[in-house]
Design a protein around this motif. Structure first.
Motif, mmCIF file in Angstrom:
data_model
loop_
_atom_site.group_PDB
_atom_site.id
_atom_site.type_symbol
_atom_site.label_atom_id
_atom_site.label_comp_id
_atom_site.label_asym_id
_atom_site.label_seq_id
_atom_site.Cartn_x
_atom_site.Cartn_y
_atom_site.Cartn_z
ATOM 1 N N PRO A 82 2.469 -6.746 -10.460
ATOM 2 C CA PRO A 82 1.294 -5.919 -10.743
ATOM 3 C C PRO A 82 1.542 -4.425 -10.546
ATOM 4 C CG PRO A 82 0.688 -7.837 -9.423
ATOM 5 C CD PRO A 82 2.180 -7.764 -9.435
ATOM 6 N N LEU A 83 2.431 -4.061 -9.654
ATOM 7 C CA LEU A 83 2.733 -2.645 -9.442
ATOM 8 C C LEU A 83 3.637 -2.104 -10.539
ATOM 9 C CD1 LEU A 83 2.247 -3.978 -6.438
ATOM 10 C CD2 LEU A 83 2.751 -1.634 -5.752
ATOM 11 N N LEU A 84 4.625 -2.902 -10.951
ATOM 12 C CA LEU A 84 5.508 -2.463 -12.030
ATOM 13 C C LEU A 84 4.726 -2.308 -13.323
ATOM 14 C CD1 LEU A 84 8.705 -4.650 -11.394
ATOM 15 C CD2 LEU A 84 7.934 -2.586 -10.225
ATOM 16 N N GLN A 101 -2.378 5.479 -9.111
ATOM 17 C CA GLN A 101 -3.110 4.258 -8.770
ATOM 18 C C GLN A 101 -3.578 4.236 -7.325
ATOM 19 O OE1 GLN A 101 -4.029 1.873 -10.980
ATOM 20 N NE2 GLN A 101 -3.173 3.264 -12.530
ATOM 21 N N GLY A 102 -3.350 5.342 -6.624
ATOM 22 C CA GLY A 102 -3.832 5.446 -5.255
ATOM 23 C C GLY A 102 -2.882 4.941 -4.192
ATOM 24 N N ASN A 119 3.885 18.408 -5.870
ATOM 25 C CA ASN A 119 2.891 19.361 -6.383
ATOM 26 C C ASN A 119 2.088 18.767 -7.531
ATOM 27 O OD1 ASN A 119 3.544 21.399 -4.559
ATOM 28 N ND2 ASN A 119 5.087 22.298 -5.923
ATOM 29 N N ASP A 120 2.756 17.913 -8.330
ATOM 30 C CA ASP A 120 2.081 17.310 -9.482
ATOM 31 C C ASP A 120 1.222 16.107 -9.101
ATOM 32 O OD1 ASP A 120 3.138 19.116 -11.285
ATOM 33 O OD2 ASP A 120 4.814 17.822 -11.878
ATOM 34 N N TYR A 121 1.708 15.316 -8.135
ATOM 35 C CA TYR A 121 1.069 14.019 -7.900
ATOM 36 C C TYR A 121 0.570 13.790 -6.476
ATOM 37 C CZ TYR A 121 3.204 12.754 -12.383
ATOM 38 O OH TYR A 121 3.561 12.711 -13.695
ATOM 39 N N GLY A 122 0.921 14.643 -5.531
ATOM 40 C CA GLY A 122 0.580 14.380 -4.142
ATOM 41 C C GLY A 122 1.700 13.617 -3.468
ATOM 42 N N LYS A 140 0.805 -1.216 0.000
ATOM 43 C CA LYS A 140 0.000 0.000 0.000
ATOM 44 C C LYS A 140 0.842 1.273 0.000
ATOM 45 C CE LYS A 140 -3.957 -2.088 2.387
ATOM 46 N NZ LYS A 140 -4.848 -2.021 3.578
ATOM 47 N N THR A 141 2.026 1.183 0.584
ATOM 48 C CA THR A 141 2.907 2.349 0.677
ATOM 49 C C THR A 141 4.199 2.074 -0.071
ATOM 50 O OG1 THR A 141 2.003 2.949 2.843
ATOM 51 C CG2 THR A 141 4.127 3.913 2.242
ATOM 52 N N VAL A 142 4.559 2.956 -0.977
ATOM 53 C CA VAL A 142 5.787 2.789 -1.751
ATOM 54 C C VAL A 142 6.670 4.014 -1.590
ATOM 55 C CG1 VAL A 142 4.626 1.317 -3.431
ATOM 56 C CG2 VAL A 142 4.813 3.761 -3.870
#
Length: 293
Positions: free
Chosen positions: A153-155, A26-27, A45-48, A5-7
């Motif tokens: 799945p994340l890559l 992707q949240g 600033n662009d993505y959070g 969940k955290t990267v």
């Protein structure tokens, strides 16, 4: 499989910046670090997500840490260095290195991760900045199947193909094959366009014809227009290609593999550097031929 969940993403260059962005979209809770802090702030600033002052801080609490930095020494600095991510990563977490680096480094990191209970995947990429921005990279992985199954799945959020090639270092060895092939392709394309120009042919019409046959390639499709226009202020830099080819040639010596074309093209890139083209795109091999007239 573990839930990620955290990267944390370490290295926000022309590749890492959009790659990390795809994860955030992707949240996933995304923590970032970049050597130039202003770049990390711009990314937030662009993505959070959140920017952090050291790789260690960014990795704290992350289930998965991804790297995309410059070379072997940079990777060591952000992993096992004083403020490296491995000092903060917990048992059962995952480390994925997207840097194009040496096979020795991949094995070194795999061993360091095993000592800490961290799963490691070496995962260099191909596809350039455009591929990173469009989520269409090719990712070549080395590591254990179970670890790969968790991170794949994340890559895939920024890749069109993610493939496990074998054990640790197999991803890096496959990327070497990729760079060896590219070196010969770009030189061949440069020579073909140079020949067409000298013969008085319409270069664009030539490409329109030959690209439909056996001579066609990604390099031809994506680089011929800028090569004809003598424009090279874009794409994968000659300096980085020479770094990659040095890795290839050093590894080839260990395997007793003969790479005469790769060695020759590496020296052609040295000529481009002497022309002041270290930051030019690798397709600038054509500029070297034009200067030789």
């Amino acid at each position: 499989m573990p839930t990620i969940k955290t990267v944390a993403f370490i290295g926000l260059g022309v590749m890492g910046y959009p790659m990390a962005g795809h994860l955030a979209k992707q949240g996933l809770t995304t923590r970032v670090y970049n050597r130039t802090a202003s770049k990390a702030e711009a990314w937030v600033n662009d993505y959070g997500g959140s920017a952090h002052p050291t790789p260690r801080d960014a990795a704290s609490g992350a289930d998965l840490v991804l790297l995309c930095v410059g070379n072997d020494d940079d990777v060591r600095d952000v992993t096992t260095g004083e403020n490296g991510v491995l000092h903060a990563m917990g048992n059962g977490s995952f480390l994925v290195d997207h840097t194009t680096a040496s096979a020795d480094l991949a094995l070194e990191l795999d061993a360091a991760c095993r000592e800490r209970g961290v799963a490691f995947i070496d995962a260099p990429v191909s596809g350039g900045q455009q591929g990173a921005e469009n989520g269409a990279l090719t990712v070549m992985c080395g590591g254990q199947q179970a670890h790969f199954d968790t991170v794949e799945p994340l890559l895939a959020h920024y890749a069109r193909a993610v493939t496990l090639m074998g054990g640790a270092s197999s991803g890096q060895l496959t990327k070497m094959v990729n760079q060896i092939c590219i070196a010969g392709l770009v030189q061949g394309l440069a020579e073909g366009l140079h020949f067409a120009e000298q013969a008085g042919l319409d270069q664009q019409r030539v490409i329109d014809v030959v690209s439909k046959g056996a001579a066609g390639s990604w390099q031809m499709e994506n680089r011929h227009k800028t090569m004809i226009a003598d424009e090279y202020e874009h794409g994968f830099a000659v300096d980085w290609m020479r770094k990659d080819l040095a890795i290839c040639l050093a590894q080839a010596r260990r395997f007793d593999a003969t790479l005469p074309t790769t060695a020759l093209v590496d020296q052609f890139y040295a000529d481009v550097q002497r022309q002041g083209g270290g930051r030019w795109d690798t397709s600038s091999l054509l500029k070297r031929l034009r200067k030789a007239q």
